[in-house]
Write a protein that holds these residues in place. Structure first.
Motif, PDB file in Angstrom:
ATOM      1  N   PRO A   1      48.723  30.327  33.166  1.00 23.14           N
ATOM      2  CA  PRO A   1      47.563  31.106  33.273  1.00 23.14           C
ATOM      3  C   PRO A   1      47.973  32.612  33.304  1.00 23.14           C
ATOM      4  O   PRO A   1      49.245  32.556  34.160  1.00 23.14           O
ATOM      5  CB  PRO A   1      46.854  30.439  34.662  1.00 23.14           C
ATOM      6  N   PRO A   2      47.029  33.380  33.236  1.00 27.50           N
ATOM      7  CA  PRO A   2      47.468  34.838  33.337  1.00 27.50           C
ATOM      8  C   PRO A   2      47.537  35.351  34.620  1.00 27.50           C
ATOM      9  O   PRO A   2      48.087  36.329  35.015  1.00 27.50           O
ATOM     10  CB  PRO A   2      46.264  35.743  32.600  1.00 27.50           C
ATOM     11  N   SER A   3      46.878  34.812  35.738  1.00 31.46           N
ATOM     12  CA  SER A   3      46.977  35.405  37.048  1.00 31.46           C
ATOM     13  C   SER A   3      47.865  34.192  37.733  1.00 31.46           C
ATOM     14  O   SER A   3      48.414  33.495  37.587  1.00 31.46           O
ATOM     15  CB  SER A   3      45.597  35.270  37.822  1.00 31.46           C
ATOM     16  N   GLU A   4      48.249  34.928  39.018  1.00 27.31           N
ATOM     17  CA  GLU A   4      49.288  34.246  39.749  1.00 27.31           C
ATOM     18  C   GLU A   4      48.753  32.935  40.222  1.00 27.31           C
ATOM     19  O   GLU A   4      47.550  32.822  40.524  1.00 27.31           O
ATOM     20  CB  GLU A   4      49.533  35.366  41.014  1.00 27.31           C
ATOM     21  N   PRO A   5      49.416  31.988  40.400  1.00 30.69           N
ATOM     22  CA  PRO A   5      49.119  30.568  40.759  1.00 30.69           C
ATOM     23  C   PRO A   5      48.343  31.014  42.461  1.00 30.69           C
ATOM     24  O   PRO A   5      49.130  31.589  43.208  1.00 30.69           O
ATOM     25  CB  PRO A   5      50.376  29.733  41.095  1.00 30.69           C
ATOM     26  N   GLY A   6      47.143  30.152  42.483  1.00 33.65           N
ATOM     27  CA  GLY A   6      46.561  30.254  43.716  1.00 33.65           C
ATOM     28  C   GLY A   6      45.747  31.598  44.203  1.00 33.65           C
ATOM     29  O   GLY A   6      45.100  31.763  44.826  1.00 33.65           O
ATOM     30  N   ARG A   7      45.765  32.540  43.168  1.00 38.55           N
ATOM     31  CA  ARG A   7      45.199  33.788  43.232  1.00 38.55           C
ATOM     32  C   ARG A   7      43.627  33.553  42.512  1.00 38.55           C
ATOM     33  O   ARG A   7      43.580  33.247  41.341  1.00 38.55           O
ATOM     34  CB  ARG A   7      45.875  34.989  42.390  1.00 38.55           C
ATOM     35  N   ALA A   8      42.723  33.742  43.525  1.00 37.13           N
ATOM     36  CA  ALA A   8      41.363  33.448  42.881  1.00 37.13           C
ATOM     37  C   ALA A   8      40.654  34.819  42.600  1.00 37.13           C
ATOM     38  O   ALA A   8      40.918  35.838  43.250  1.00 37.13           O
ATOM     39  CB  ALA A   8      40.584  32.772  44.114  1.00 37.13           C
ATOM     40  N   LEU A  31      42.702  38.736  35.743  1.00 37.92           N
ATOM     41  CA  LEU A  31      43.978  39.400  34.963  1.00 37.92           C
ATOM     42  C   LEU A  31      43.822  40.944  35.220  1.00 37.92           C
ATOM     43  O   LEU A  31      44.469  41.566  35.518  1.00 37.92           O
ATOM     44  CB  LEU A  31      44.057  39.060  33.515  1.00 37.92           C
ATOM     45  N   MET A  32      42.525  41.310  34.927  1.00 37.20           N
ATOM     46  CA  MET A  32      42.087  42.707  34.974  1.00 37.20           C
ATOM     47  C   MET A  32      42.402  43.155  36.579  1.00 37.20           C
ATOM     48  O   MET A  32      42.886  44.183  36.690  1.00 37.20           O
ATOM     49  CB  MET A  32      40.786  43.080  34.523  1.00 37.20           C
ATOM     50  N   GLN A  33      42.094  42.462  37.568  1.00 42.98           N
ATOM     51  CA  GLN A  33      42.089  42.627  39.035  1.00 42.98           C
ATOM     52  C   GLN A  33      43.557  43.087  39.356  1.00 42.98           C
ATOM     53  O   GLN A  33      44.034  43.691  40.037  1.00 42.98           O
ATOM     54  CB  GLN A  33      41.236  41.949  39.869  1.00 42.98           C
ATOM     55  N   GLN A  34      44.314  41.841  38.823  1.00 45.12           N
ATOM     56  CA  GLN A  34      45.781  41.941  39.071  1.00 45.12           C
ATOM     57  C   GLN A  34      46.415  42.942  38.444  1.00 45.12           C
ATOM     58  O   GLN A  34      47.314  43.698  39.165  1.00 45.12           O
ATOM     59  CB  GLN A  34      46.420  40.751  38.436  1.00 45.12           C
ATOM     60  N   ARG A  35      46.065  43.377  37.346  1.00 45.05           N
ATOM     61  CA  ARG A  35      46.696  44.640  36.684  1.00 45.05           C
ATOM     62  C   ARG A  35      46.365  45.983  37.292  1.00 45.05           C
ATOM     63  O   ARG A  35      47.164  46.984  37.782  1.00 45.05           O
ATOM     64  CB  ARG A  35      46.337  44.775  35.210  1.00 45.05           C
TER      65      ARG A  35
END
Length: 79
Positions: A1-8, A31-35
């Motif tokens: 998955p593109p986002s970190e595990p456990g990251r909602a 993913l956009m929030q993470q970036r």
């Protein structure tokens, strides 16, 4: 998955409660929030691309809503 595990995904408060996002839409927003939160040097934007009818506009607007809620002086956004 593109986002970190456990990251909602963090949805904006302005999103109406009856709006239900699909899993791929939540992953796209996450993913956009993470970036955005990583703020990598040289990264000034992001391209959200997929087949027609999969909710790219909703994802972009949800991210922009979240961004405007989390940022004290948000910059202009182009959709």
């Amino acid at each position: 998955p593109p986002s970190e595990p456990g990251r909602a995904v963090q949805l904006p408060a302005m999103l109406r409660p009856e709006v239900r996002l699909k899993d791929h839409q939540e992953r796209g927003i996450a993913l956009m929030q993470q970036r955005f939160l990583e703020r990598q040097v040289g990264v000034r934007g992001m391209l959200l691309a997929d087949d027609m009818g999969l909710g790219k506009t909703l994802q972009a607007l949800a991210f922009i809503g979240w961004y405007r809620e989390k940022t004290s002086s948000p910059r202009p956004c182009l959709v």
